[in-house]
Design a protein around this motif. Structure first.
Motif, PDB file in Angstrom:
ATOM      1  N   THR A 233     -17.116  17.972 -50.439  1.00  0.00           N
ATOM      2  CA  THR A 233     -16.357  17.905 -49.505  1.00  0.00           C
ATOM      3  C   THR A 233     -14.760  18.220 -49.566  1.00  0.00           C
ATOM      4  OG1 THR A 233     -17.611  15.695 -49.104  1.00  0.00           O
ATOM      5  CG2 THR A 233     -15.275  15.462 -48.064  1.00  0.00           C
ATOM      6  N   ARG A 234     -14.193  18.177 -50.986  1.00  0.00           N
ATOM      7  CA  ARG A 234     -12.825  18.677 -50.977  1.00  0.00           C
ATOM      8  C   ARG A 234     -12.717  20.071 -50.624  1.00  0.00           C
ATOM      9  NH1 ARG A 234     -11.385  19.415 -56.877  1.00  0.00           N
ATOM     10  NH2 ARG A 234     -10.104  21.382 -56.715  1.00  0.00           N
ATOM     11  N   TYR A 235     -13.856  20.948 -50.862  1.00  0.00           N
ATOM     12  CA  TYR A 235     -13.738  22.530 -50.736  1.00  0.00           C
ATOM     13  C   TYR A 235     -13.884  22.518 -49.377  1.00  0.00           C
ATOM     14  CZ  TYR A 235     -14.261  22.965 -55.681  1.00  0.00           C
ATOM     15  OH  TYR A 235     -13.985  22.969 -56.993  1.00  0.00           O
ATOM     16  N   ARG A 236     -14.626  21.724 -48.435  1.00  0.00           N
ATOM     17  CA  ARG A 236     -14.735  21.820 -47.132  1.00  0.00           C
ATOM     18  C   ARG A 236     -13.362  21.587 -46.394  1.00  0.00           C
ATOM     19  NH1 ARG A 236     -20.039  19.676 -47.919  1.00  0.00           N
ATOM     20  NH2 ARG A 236     -19.116  17.169 -47.856  1.00  0.00           N
ATOM     21  N   ASN A 237     -12.735  20.487 -46.839  1.00  0.00           N
ATOM     22  CA  ASN A 237     -11.570  20.196 -46.040  1.00  0.00           C
ATOM     23  C   ASN A 237     -10.566  21.336 -46.677  1.00  0.00           C
ATOM     24  OD1 ASN A 237     -12.379  17.746 -45.220  1.00  0.00           O
ATOM     25  ND2 ASN A 237     -11.788  16.560 -46.905  1.00  0.00           N
ATOM     26  N   ILE A 238     -10.503  21.893 -47.604  1.00  0.00           N
ATOM     27  CA  ILE A 238      -9.440  22.914 -47.937  1.00  0.00           C
ATOM     28  C   ILE A 238      -9.839  23.975 -47.192  1.00  0.00           C
ATOM     29  CG2 ILE A 238      -8.709  24.463 -49.722  1.00  0.00           C
ATOM     30  CD1 ILE A 238      -9.375  22.090 -51.947  1.00  0.00           C
ATOM     31  N   LEU A 239     -11.021  24.548 -47.018  1.00  0.00           N
ATOM     32  CA  LEU A 239     -11.319  25.555 -46.235  1.00  0.00           C
ATOM     33  C   LEU A 239     -11.006  25.311 -44.828  1.00  0.00           C
ATOM     34  CD1 LEU A 239     -12.909  28.227 -46.611  1.00  0.00           C
ATOM     35  CD2 LEU A 239     -15.058  27.183 -46.072  1.00  0.00           C
ATOM     36  N   ARG A 240     -11.284  24.257 -44.123  1.00  0.00           N
ATOM     37  CA  ARG A 240     -11.126  24.040 -42.712  1.00  0.00           C
ATOM     38  C   ARG A 240      -9.410  23.902 -42.606  1.00  0.00           C
ATOM     39  NH1 ARG A 240     -12.928  19.280 -42.314  1.00  0.00           N
ATOM     40  NH2 ARG A 240     -10.858  18.386 -42.262  1.00  0.00           N
ATOM     41  N   LYS A 241      -8.790  23.339 -43.386  1.00  0.00           N
ATOM     42  CA  LYS A 241      -7.199  23.533 -43.130  1.00  0.00           C
ATOM     43  C   LYS A 241      -6.604  24.876 -43.455  1.00  0.00           C
ATOM     44  CE  LYS A 241      -6.886  18.545 -44.808  1.00  0.00           C
ATOM     45  NZ  LYS A 241      -6.826  18.009 -43.366  1.00  0.00           N
ATOM     46  N   LEU A 242      -7.091  25.547 -44.283  1.00  0.00           N
ATOM     47  CA  LEU A 242      -6.840  27.132 -44.383  1.00  0.00           C
ATOM     48  C   LEU A 242      -7.218  27.906 -43.441  1.00  0.00           C
ATOM     49  CD1 LEU A 242      -7.651  28.047 -48.138  1.00  0.00           C
ATOM     50  CD2 LEU A 242      -5.247  27.551 -47.188  1.00  0.00           C
TER      51      LEU A 242
END
Length: 167
Positions: A143-152
């Motif tokens: 989930t952490r990587y998904r959030n980072i990717l979406r925010k980027l």
């Protein structure tokens, strides 16, 4: 070149959302629907952008920039608690939900008179690739990587919108 970058950015949400899905069958159909809709919506969006350009020719850069920036802000602020992921829906409706952002981005690109064919082909190809990849790695993408990717991706669209307003 801007078209390829934008196609990549707008299809990143496919990875984010599809990596949360727990599908056992219908994955290929979902990836195909996603690719088709990620080509159909930009086609309609470019058409609407050209119409809007004729109506608001003086304001087209500002309007397209504001649209891109708002989409970027929405991606940054979006929450992972998506109702679509909790219900079992037909692959068409899931693909429809993740493909709508390409419409508004392509409206902006239509106003800026960017290369329509390049964006449509890149968007369809990348969405199929990202959908297939996300459905294959679905449990291994935190989930952490998904959030980072979406925010980027949202930040990139926001920057593109700001740059479009400045030009």
């Amino acid at each position: 070149m801007v078209e390829l970058i934008a196609a990549c950015i707008t299809t990143i949400d496919v990875i984010v959302i599809y990596s949360l899905l727990q599908l056992r069958k219908g994955r290929l159909m979902l990836a195909l629907w996603t690719a088709v809709l990620n080509m159909a919506f930009p086609f309609m969006g470019f058409f609407m952008g050209h119409l809007t350009l004729n109506l608001f020719s003086v304001w087209s850069n500002l309007l397209s920039g504001v649209l891109l920036a708002l989409i970027g802000i929405q991606m940054i602020l979006q929450n992972d608690d998506n109702e679509l992921l909790k219900r079992q829906l037909h692959p068409f409706f899931i693909a429809l939900a993740v493909s709508l952002d390409t419409f508004s981005v392509s409206v902006s690109f239509g106003m800026l008179q960017l290369n329509k064919l390049l964006f449509i082909i890149a968007s369809g190809s990348l969405s199929f690739f990202f959908a297939s990849l996300a459905l294959l790695i679905r449990g291994n993408f935190g989930t952490r990587y998904r959030n980072i990717l979406r925010k980027l991706a949202g930040a990139a669209l926001l920057i593109m919108g700001i740059l479009s307003c400045i030009r």
